[in-house]
Design an enzyme around this catalytic site. Structure first.
Site, PDB file in Angstrom:
ATOM      1  N   HIS A 111      20.974  30.977   5.856  1.00  0.00           N
ATOM      2  CA  HIS A 111      21.279  32.528   5.130  1.00  0.00           C
ATOM      3  C   HIS A 111      22.381  33.073   6.031  1.00  0.00           C
ATOM      4  CE1 HIS A 111      17.583  31.835   2.341  1.00  0.00           C
ATOM      5  NE2 HIS A 111      18.668  31.405   2.072  1.00  0.00           N
ATOM      6  N   THR A 159      15.484  38.573  11.298  1.00  0.00           N
ATOM      7  CA  THR A 159      14.421  37.952  10.681  1.00  0.00           C
ATOM      8  C   THR A 159      14.109  36.021  11.084  1.00  0.00           C
ATOM      9  OG1 THR A 159      15.442  37.198   8.262  1.00  0.00           O
ATOM     10  CG2 THR A 159      14.571  38.968   8.195  1.00  0.00           C
ATOM     11  N   ASP A 203      15.686  28.688   7.523  1.00  0.00           N
ATOM     12  CA  ASP A 203      16.014  28.602   6.375  1.00  0.00           C
ATOM     13  C   ASP A 203      16.778  30.626   6.744  1.00  0.00           C
ATOM     14  OD1 ASP A 203      14.964  27.677   4.364  1.00  0.00           O
ATOM     15  OD2 ASP A 203      14.435  28.812   3.415  1.00  0.00           O
ATOM     16  N   GLU A 204      16.435  32.050   7.077  1.00  0.00           N
ATOM     17  CA  GLU A 204      16.941  32.408   7.437  1.00  0.00           C
ATOM     18  C   GLU A 204      18.283  32.152   8.103  1.00  0.00           C
ATOM     19  OE1 GLU A 204      15.502  34.369   5.962  1.00  0.00           O
ATOM     20  OE2 GLU A 204      13.368  34.652   6.966  1.00  0.00           O
ATOM     21  N   GLU A 218       8.974  40.105   3.318  1.00  0.00           N
ATOM     22  CA  GLU A 218       9.465  39.056   2.999  1.00  0.00           C
ATOM     23  C   GLU A 218       8.698  39.420   0.603  1.00  0.00           C
ATOM     24  OE1 GLU A 218      11.494  36.979   2.919  1.00  0.00           O
ATOM     25  OE2 GLU A 218      11.288  36.482   5.428  1.00  0.00           O
ATOM     26  N   GLU A 241      19.690  38.761   8.339  1.00  0.00           N
ATOM     27  CA  GLU A 241      18.997  37.719   8.352  1.00  0.00           C
ATOM     28  C   GLU A 241      18.675  37.300   9.872  1.00  0.00           C
ATOM     29  OE1 GLU A 241      18.028  35.769   5.922  1.00  0.00           O
ATOM     30  OE2 GLU A 241      19.031  36.823   3.817  1.00  0.00           O
ATOM     31  N   HIS A 250       9.402  32.128   0.963  1.00  0.00           N
ATOM     32  CA  HIS A 250       8.692  32.205   2.399  1.00  0.00           C
ATOM     33  C   HIS A 250       7.336  33.205   2.037  1.00  0.00           C
ATOM     34  CE1 HIS A 250      13.116  33.004   4.054  1.00  0.00           C
ATOM     35  NE2 HIS A 250      12.747  30.832   3.792  1.00  0.00           N
ATOM     36  N   TRP A 283      11.975  22.410   0.756  1.00  0.00           N
ATOM     37  CA  TRP A 283      10.789  22.111   1.327  1.00  0.00           C
ATOM     38  C   TRP A 283       9.747  23.276   0.428  1.00  0.00           C
ATOM     39  CZ3 TRP A 283       8.460  26.885   2.555  1.00  0.00           C
ATOM     40  CH2 TRP A 283       9.720  28.002   3.225  1.00  0.00           C
ATOM     41  N   GLU A 314      14.542  33.010  -1.033  1.00  0.00           N
ATOM     42  CA  GLU A 314      13.822  33.456  -0.229  1.00  0.00           C
ATOM     43  C   GLU A 314      12.313  33.502  -1.132  1.00  0.00           C
ATOM     44  OE1 GLU A 314      14.307  35.913   2.639  1.00  0.00           O
ATOM     45  OE2 GLU A 314      16.183  35.008   3.129  1.00  0.00           O
TER      46      GLU A 314
HETATM   47 FE   LIG Z   1      16.316  35.919   4.389  1.00  0.00          FE
HETATM   48 FE   LIG Z   2      13.315  35.566   4.326  1.00  0.00          FE
END
Ligand SMILES: [Fe+2]
Ligand SMILES: [Fe+2]
Length: 316
Positions: A190, A157, A186-187, A66, A154, A104, A23, A101
């Site tokens: 990760h 967040t 996403d976090e 971020e 991670e 974000h 995305w 990242e």
């Molecule tokens: Fe992250």
């Molecule tokens: Fe992030």
């Protein structure tokens, strides 16, 4: 690090997403070339009207965290066994992680710019401060310690963006909820990557890994924005206010810190590791007792009432 790098292509495949399939911020924002752009912005601003003060403060703190991505990329590139001069694939990992990242801060920044509720200049000043002030997480250039840190962060967040997503929905803002939600996802991905790196180190170097884990927890995991400040303030002066607001709101609390620590001890099967040195056995005992100790402390720590502190990031 070279051992871990042998599986780098698989790690990248498992835990990172290529640009073509990922995305992008613009997909979640009003389209500026559309005829309805101005109406879309009006609707967006309407949806942001009910967002409370503490919520906006925490959201901006998250955005600045971020946006300080250059700090994290240079720091990761500096770690032993990773840096640019290594040909083992780690620098590719760091670049691809950074590229993900980067979306974000980009997305959240554009969103709050359109919201009409944020003093963008003040937010940008804090961002410039934070990037120039850097980050000291106490792990120097040791990859074991720093990957404990990234595993933890991670997850932290993830919790933080997930909660701002849930709360946005509660305040009637489904779009902001979706935005924070995709970032949280996403976090989580990760976090799984960094946790898997540490799990592999535990397989081949359990005692040193245990000592590194213990050392980081004794030092406590500082937040990446611990040097946060507003215009005219000393380094780090805004951080405690940001973190108190997050605690009050329930976006990220001392209990979350404890839960993350406990989840990591389970993930890495700390309790059942064998073949440890005496020092590593002691480190394990310390780590296993820590969540319980933190919980007792957290129960006794009262949530701080709002102070007369003004976040100059918020206009109205
Ligand atoms: Fe992250
Ligand atoms: Fe992030």
């Amino acid at each position: 690090m070279n051992f871990l790098a042998q599986k780098m292509d698989a790690s990248i495949n498992n835990y990172l997403t290529q640009a073509d399939n990922n995305w992008q911020p613009s997909e979640l924002l009003p389209v500026s070339s559309s005829d309805s752009f101005l109406e879309d912005i009006k609707a967006l601003q309407e949806e942001c009207k009910e967002l409370p003060y503490d919520y906006l403060a925490v959201l901006v703190g998250n955005i600045i965290t971020e946006e300080a991505l250059p700090t994290y990329e240079t720091w990761l590139m500096d770690l032993e066994g990773i840096g640019k001069n290594n040909t083992n694939g780690w620098s590719k990992w760091v670049r691809m992680w950074t590229a993900e990242e980067n979306r974000h801060g980009d997305l959240l920044n554009k969103y709050v710019y359109l919201s009409g509720r944020i003093n963008m200049q003040q937010m940008e000043i804090s961002t410039q401060y934070l990037i120039s002030d850097g980050l000291d997480n106490g792990a120097a250039c040791d990859p074991y310690r720093n990957f404990v840190y990234t595993s933890f962060q991670e997850l932290a967040t993830n919790v933080s963006h997930r909660r701002t997503a849930t709360m946005a929905k509660k305040y009637g803002n489904a779009k902001l909820s979706r935005i924070c939600g995709v970032i949280a996802a996403d976090e989580a991905r990760h976090a799984n990557a960094y946790k898997s790196f540490i799990a592999q180190v535990f397989e081949v170097d359990p005692s040193e890994m245990m000592l590194a884990f213990e050392d980081m927890m004794r030092k406590k995991i500082v937040m990446p924005a611990h040097f946060l400040r507003q215009q005219g303030e000393k380094i780090g002066a805004t951080f405690s206010h940001f973190s108190d607001a997050a605690q009050r709101l329930g976006v990220y609390t001392t209990l979350d810190y404890t839960d993350i620590l406990e989840s990591l001890t389970k993930e890495w099967n700390i309790k059942n590791l064998t073949g440890l040195t005496d020092a590593a056995e002691k480190a394990r005992d310390y780590l296993m007792g820590l969540p319980e100790r933190f919980r007792k402390i957290a129960e006794r720590t009262a949530i701080k009432a709002p102070l007369e502190y003004e976040f100059n990031w918020i206009t109205r």
